[in-house]
Design an enzyme around this catalytic site. Sequence first.
Site, PDB file in Angstrom:
ATOM      1  N   LYS A 283       0.767  -1.302  -0.067  1.00  0.00           N
ATOM      2  CA  LYS A 283       0.056  -0.157   0.066  1.00  0.00           C
ATOM      3  C   LYS A 283       0.891   1.144   0.021  1.00  0.00           C
ATOM      4  O   LYS A 283       0.364   2.294  -0.962  1.00  0.00           O
ATOM      5  CB  LYS A 283      -1.072   0.074   1.242  1.00  0.00           C
ATOM      6  CG  LYS A 283      -1.977  -1.153   1.035  1.00  0.00           C
ATOM      7  CD  LYS A 283      -3.031  -1.016   2.193  1.00  0.00           C
ATOM      8  CE  LYS A 283      -4.161  -2.050   2.092  1.00  0.00           C
ATOM      9  NZ  LYS A 283      -5.152  -1.902   3.404  1.00  0.00           N
ATOM     10  N   ASP A 319      -9.617   2.652   2.786  1.00  0.00           N
ATOM     11  CA  ASP A 319      -9.600   2.032   4.080  1.00  0.00           C
ATOM     12  C   ASP A 319     -10.027   2.730   5.216  1.00  0.00           C
ATOM     13  O   ASP A 319     -10.793   2.043   6.083  1.00  0.00           O
ATOM     14  CB  ASP A 319      -8.090   1.749   4.615  1.00  0.00           C
ATOM     15  CG  ASP A 319      -7.687   0.364   3.435  1.00  0.00           C
ATOM     16  OD1 ASP A 319      -8.078  -0.262   3.377  1.00  0.00           O
ATOM     17  OD2 ASP A 319      -6.095   0.467   3.489  1.00  0.00           O
TER      18      ASP A 319
END
Length: 365
Positions: A283, A319
């Site tokens: 990420k 997220d």
Amino acid sequence: MTKLCVPLTQKDTDSALAVMHSLPPEVELVEVRLDLMEKADLERLVAARDRPVIVTNRPRREGGGYGGPESVRLATLRLAAELGADFVDVESDAVADLGPLPAGVRRIVSYHNFQRTPPDLEATLRRILELEPDVAKVAVTAADAADVGPVLDLLARYAADNALIALSMGEQGLSSRVLAGKFDAFLTFAGSAAGSESAPGQLPVEQMLGMYRFPQINADTAVYGVAANPVAHSMSPAIHNAAFAACDVDAVYLPFKVTDLEAFVEAFEPHDLKGLSVTIPHKEAMLGLVDEADELAREIGAVNTVAWRDGRRLGRNTDVAAAVSAIEEAVRRAGLGALADRSVLLVGAGGAARAIAYGLRRKAA
């Protein structure tokens, strides 16, 4: 249209025929792996077939199970051709010794590398094509999802004018088996069931037909997936492919086991990659590879979603909303009052943890 082929790896003739006759009609070919059988009645296996059959007797030097004299191995292949097998698979270094086959029997000339994906892959294919095969086959091992790129390149360049099988073996090469239909490969392989694979990375036929809807994959099918390491545990392919099927979207979502993120992205961009879910451990690295990132992703320092638009990589972070809303719901159900009044212990320091910390701080937890 790419055919689906199931290798018969059972130890005896009766078991192999039982599996053959139980396969769904979407399986257009079977491969009889004589080198993996203990007792094989070749005449029965050919005579009792209910669909075209490939006969293979792979030597150990190319990852097979046959360890006897080469003359006996090739004599068995010639016998299969005389008995009426539709295809005989012979390694490129044994073509001359095999000799001519009866009219109507098609010759698959193959190369296997169970160690790596060699850099001269195109040269290897060209050498096979010089042998004038009916079908050319190149099977190599992927150490990273990026290694699938050169295999897809082969299909993109050569499959239109040649009957070609090109695939990457191993977990990292799974995508090559599913995407074979997008590039008009001659065939791709699937195991009859979990544990019956003839090579690493083969998916069970039920999964190929169900989760990945292999018969529907075509040149226009968009490619999505999750880039992670490890990735086998991910439920994302099941969820997204079910959604694509329910919404009648011409797309497929694949698990990509990625070590070198930049090499993977560059390898797949030319092959209709439309979007990626990004997770452990990529990420934060993905942030440096996108052309544009939203403010949230920049502040957090992590990207978990990438979309390709007009040749540009657009990075997002989803997220925060997902994780914080789930935590808020858990706090509410537990009757613990407002999240802003709670203390939070956060265990973890990766891209997802950074996003959750950012979201919790905004909620004043």
